[in-house]
Design a protein around this motif. Structure first.
Motif, PDB file in Angstrom:
ATOM      1  N   LYS A   1       0.839  -1.195   0.000  1.00  0.00           N
ATOM      2  CA  LYS A   1       0.000   0.000   0.000  1.00  0.00           C
ATOM      3  C   LYS A   1       0.876   1.248   0.000  1.00  0.00           C
ATOM      4  O   LYS A   1       1.995   1.233   0.522  1.00  0.00           O
ATOM      5  CB  LYS A   1      -0.967   0.011   1.171  1.00  0.00           C
ATOM      6  CG  LYS A   1      -0.343   0.177   2.536  1.00  0.00           C
ATOM      7  CD  LYS A   1      -1.422   0.226   3.609  1.00  0.00           C
ATOM      8  CE  LYS A   1      -0.779   0.414   4.975  1.00  0.00           C
ATOM      9  NZ  LYS A   1      -1.756   0.516   6.034  1.00  0.00           N
ATOM     10  N   GLU A   2       0.351   2.301  -0.611  1.00  0.00           N
ATOM     11  CA  GLU A   2       1.060   3.578  -0.629  1.00  0.00           C
ATOM     12  C   GLU A   2       0.569   4.411   0.537  1.00  0.00           C
ATOM     13  O   GLU A   2      -0.626   4.454   0.821  1.00  0.00           O
ATOM     14  CB  GLU A   2       0.803   4.332  -1.931  1.00  0.00           C
ATOM     15  CG  GLU A   2       1.584   5.630  -1.991  1.00  0.00           C
ATOM     16  CD  GLU A   2       1.393   6.387  -3.283  1.00  0.00           C
ATOM     17  OE1 GLU A   2       1.100   7.587  -3.202  1.00  0.00           O
ATOM     18  OE2 GLU A   2       1.542   5.777  -4.357  1.00  0.00           O
ATOM     19  N   GLU A   3       1.512   5.046   1.228  1.00  0.00           N
ATOM     20  CA  GLU A   3       1.127   5.900   2.351  1.00  0.00           C
ATOM     21  C   GLU A   3       2.163   6.989   2.574  1.00  0.00           C
ATOM     22  O   GLU A   3       3.296   6.906   2.088  1.00  0.00           O
ATOM     23  CB  GLU A   3       0.914   5.081   3.618  1.00  0.00           C
ATOM     24  CG  GLU A   3       2.125   4.332   4.098  1.00  0.00           C
ATOM     25  CD  GLU A   3       1.825   3.420   5.294  1.00  0.00           C
ATOM     26  OE1 GLU A   3       0.689   2.925   5.416  1.00  0.00           O
ATOM     27  OE2 GLU A   3       2.745   3.208   6.092  1.00  0.00           O
ATOM     28  N   LEU A   4       1.749   8.000   3.304  1.00  0.00           N
ATOM     29  CA  LEU A   4       2.645   9.077   3.685  1.00  0.00           C
ATOM     30  C   LEU A   4       3.489   8.592   4.854  1.00  0.00           C
ATOM     31  O   LEU A   4       2.968   8.024   5.812  1.00  0.00           O
ATOM     32  CB  LEU A   4       1.826  10.313   4.088  1.00  0.00           C
ATOM     33  CG  LEU A   4       2.610  11.563   4.432  1.00  0.00           C
ATOM     34  CD1 LEU A   4       3.448  12.029   3.234  1.00  0.00           C
ATOM     35  CD2 LEU A   4       1.662  12.676   4.855  1.00  0.00           C
ATOM     36  N   ARG A   5       4.797   8.778   4.753  1.00  0.00           N
ATOM     37  CA  ARG A   5       5.745   8.374   5.791  1.00  0.00           C
ATOM     38  C   ARG A   5       6.556   9.582   6.219  1.00  0.00           C
ATOM     39  O   ARG A   5       6.670  10.557   5.487  1.00  0.00           O
ATOM     40  CB  ARG A   5       6.725   7.308   5.265  1.00  0.00           C
ATOM     41  CG  ARG A   5       6.111   5.955   5.015  1.00  0.00           C
ATOM     42  CD  ARG A   5       5.763   5.333   6.355  1.00  0.00           C
ATOM     43  NE  ARG A   5       5.179   4.026   6.224  1.00  0.00           N
ATOM     44  CZ  ARG A   5       5.787   2.905   6.556  1.00  0.00           C
ATOM     45  NH1 ARG A   5       7.006   2.904   6.990  1.00  0.00           N
ATOM     46  NH2 ARG A   5       5.151   1.770   6.449  1.00  0.00           N
ATOM     47  N   PHE A   6       7.156   9.487   7.375  1.00  0.00           N
ATOM     48  CA  PHE A   6       7.992  10.577   7.880  1.00  0.00           C
ATOM     49  C   PHE A   6       9.240   9.977   8.495  1.00  0.00           C
ATOM     50  O   PHE A   6       9.160   9.045   9.292  1.00  0.00           O
ATOM     51  CB  PHE A   6       7.226  11.374   8.940  1.00  0.00           C
ATOM     52  CG  PHE A   6       7.794  12.749   9.172  1.00  0.00           C
ATOM     53  CD1 PHE A   6       7.250  13.841   8.533  1.00  0.00           C
ATOM     54  CD2 PHE A   6       8.867  12.939  10.035  1.00  0.00           C
ATOM     55  CE1 PHE A   6       7.773  15.116   8.733  1.00  0.00           C
ATOM     56  CE2 PHE A   6       9.401  14.202  10.238  1.00  0.00           C
ATOM     57  CZ  PHE A   6       8.836  15.300   9.593  1.00  0.00           C
ATOM     58  N   ILE A   7      10.395  10.498   8.096  1.00  0.00           N
ATOM     59  CA  ILE A   7      11.662  10.092   8.700  1.00  0.00           C
ATOM     60  C   ILE A   7      12.111  11.248   9.593  1.00  0.00           C
ATOM     61  O   ILE A   7      12.450  12.328   9.107  1.00  0.00           O
ATOM     62  CB  ILE A   7      12.732   9.771   7.642  1.00  0.00           C
ATOM     63  CG1 ILE A   7      12.250   8.652   6.741  1.00  0.00           C
ATOM     64  CG2 ILE A   7      14.061   9.414   8.307  1.00  0.00           C
ATOM     65  CD1 ILE A   7      13.116   8.393   5.545  1.00  0.00           C
ATOM     66  N   ALA A   8      12.069  11.023  10.897  1.00  0.00           N
ATOM     67  CA  ALA A   8      12.375  12.073  11.872  1.00  0.00           C
ATOM     68  C   ALA A   8      13.851  12.114  12.208  1.00  0.00           C
ATOM     69  O   ALA A   8      14.489  11.081  12.411  1.00  0.00           O
ATOM     70  CB  ALA A   8      11.549  11.857  13.128  1.00  0.00           C
ATOM     71  N   ASP A   9      14.370  13.338  12.274  1.00  0.00           N
ATOM     72  CA  ASP A   9      15.744  13.556  12.743  1.00  0.00           C
ATOM     73  C   ASP A   9      15.755  13.741  14.253  1.00  0.00           C
ATOM     74  O   ASP A   9      16.745  13.467  14.908  1.00  0.00           O
ATOM     75  CB  ASP A   9      16.336  14.794  12.066  1.00  0.00           C
ATOM     76  CG  ASP A   9      16.456  14.605  10.564  1.00  0.00           C
ATOM     77  OD1 ASP A   9      16.950  13.557  10.133  1.00  0.00           O
ATOM     78  OD2 ASP A   9      16.062  15.528   9.827  1.00  0.00           O
ATOM     79  N   GLY A  10      14.638  14.231  14.785  1.00  0.00           N
ATOM     80  CA  GLY A  10      14.506  14.442  16.224  1.00  0.00           C
ATOM     81  C   GLY A  10      13.036  14.573  16.579  1.00  0.00           C
ATOM     82  O   GLY A  10      12.218  14.928  15.730  1.00  0.00           O
ATOM     83  N   ILE A  11      12.709  14.242  17.828  1.00  0.00           N
ATOM     84  CA  ILE A  11      11.328  14.386  18.297  1.00  0.00           C
ATOM     85  C   ILE A  11      11.347  14.989  19.703  1.00  0.00           C
ATOM     86  O   ILE A  11      12.323  14.846  20.456  1.00  0.00           O
ATOM     87  CB  ILE A  11      10.549  13.061  18.318  1.00  0.00           C
ATOM     88  CG1 ILE A  11      11.073  12.124  19.399  1.00  0.00           C
ATOM     89  CG2 ILE A  11      10.567  12.381  16.977  1.00  0.00           C
ATOM     90  CD1 ILE A  11      10.124  10.988  19.703  1.00  0.00           C
ATOM     91  N   ILE A  12      10.256  15.669  20.005  1.00  0.00           N
ATOM     92  CA  ILE A  12      10.026  16.152  21.370  1.00  0.00           C
ATOM     93  C   ILE A  12       8.739  15.497  21.826  1.00  0.00           C
ATOM     94  O   ILE A  12       7.672  15.754  21.269  1.00  0.00           O
ATOM     95  CB  ILE A  12       9.912  17.682  21.421  1.00  0.00           C
ATOM     96  CG1 ILE A  12      11.201  18.329  20.918  1.00  0.00           C
ATOM     97  CG2 ILE A  12       9.590  18.147  22.851  1.00  0.00           C
ATOM     98  CD1 ILE A  12      11.106  19.843  20.757  1.00  0.00           C
ATOM     99  N   LEU A  13       8.858  14.641  22.813  1.00  0.00           N
ATOM    100  CA  LEU A  13       7.712  13.924  23.353  1.00  0.00           C
ATOM    101  C   LEU A  13       7.144  14.749  24.502  1.00  0.00           C
ATOM    102  O   LEU A  13       7.848  15.060  25.460  1.00  0.00           O
ATOM    103  CB  LEU A  13       8.148  12.536  23.848  1.00  0.00           C
ATOM    104  CG  LEU A  13       7.091  11.586  24.343  1.00  0.00           C
ATOM    105  CD1 LEU A  13       6.050  11.298  23.252  1.00  0.00           C
ATOM    106  CD2 LEU A  13       7.743  10.291  24.806  1.00  0.00           C
ATOM    107  N   LYS A  14       5.884  15.133  24.386  1.00  0.00           N
ATOM    108  CA  LYS A  14       5.238  15.988  25.388  1.00  0.00           C
ATOM    109  C   LYS A  14       4.655  15.154  26.510  1.00  0.00           C
ATOM    110  O   LYS A  14       4.294  14.042  26.349  1.00  0.00           O
ATOM    111  CB  LYS A  14       4.132  16.826  24.740  1.00  0.00           C
ATOM    112  CG  LYS A  14       4.604  17.657  23.572  1.00  0.00           C
ATOM    113  CD  LYS A  14       5.394  18.824  24.018  1.00  0.00           C
ATOM    114  CE  LYS A  14       5.767  19.724  22.861  1.00  0.00           C
ATOM    115  NZ  LYS A  14       6.335  20.941  23.236  1.00  0.00           N
TER     116      LYS A  14
END
Length: 164
Positions: free
Chosen positions: A151-164
């Motif tokens: 299936k085709e989907e939008l993906r994101f490769i994160a360099d950094g995250i801030i978890l709230k």
């Protein structure tokens, strides 16, 4: 002389340990800062777009550098190597971490807010990869076996995250 020096050093050390630390009042900036944790590359929360607007922003592009705010729907329970976030149309977007350079906690992160920065792009996800993610999420054998088509989907490769 050595005894006096050791005694003075011990007194100074004990006096330093006895200092009271200021307590942050409820709702202060100090307290708010302690409720977020950064994983991966540090970044400023500037030009943040909500996940609900990301689909439109990337619609006519191959990829898009962005900083996004979203709600976590699910996360990897095997290693902490991915998370799914909610998009506007109630669908999910898989967020992985560049070069497996960092991981999120294995605790249940569902409902937590997160801000992440990196690259959004559309990808075709193979049956094998979909099944791998389903297994990591703790899905049943029946749910895993039901995955039979890419299936085709939008993906994101994160360099950094801030978890709230």
């Amino acid at each position: 002389m050595k005894k006096n020096l050791c005694l003075l050093l011990a007194i100074a050390l004990l006096q330093g340990c006895n200092q009271k630390q200021p307590i942050a009042e409820e709702g202060t900036i100090e307290q708010a800062a302690n409720t977020s944790t950064t994983y991966g590359a540090a970044f400023e929360e500037e030009n943040v777009i909500p996940a609900s607007e990301l689909v439109k922003a990337v619609a006519d592009k191959d990829s898009l550098q962005a900083t996004v705010a979203a709600e976590i729907k699910e996360s990897c329970q095997a290693k902490g190597c991915w998370m799914d976030v909610k998009l506007a149309d109630s669908s999910n977007m898989k967020v992985t971490f560049r070069d497996y350079g960092f991981f999120v906690p294995l605790e249940n992160l569902e409902g937590r807010q997160v801000v992440f920065t990196g690259t959004a792009k559309r990808e075709v996800i193979s049956v094998e990869d979909q099944r791998h993610y389903a297994k990591d999420a703790g899905k049943s054998e029946a749910e895993i076996a039901a995955i039979t088509a890419p299936k085709e989907e939008l993906r994101f490769i994160a360099d950094g995250i801030i978890l709230k």
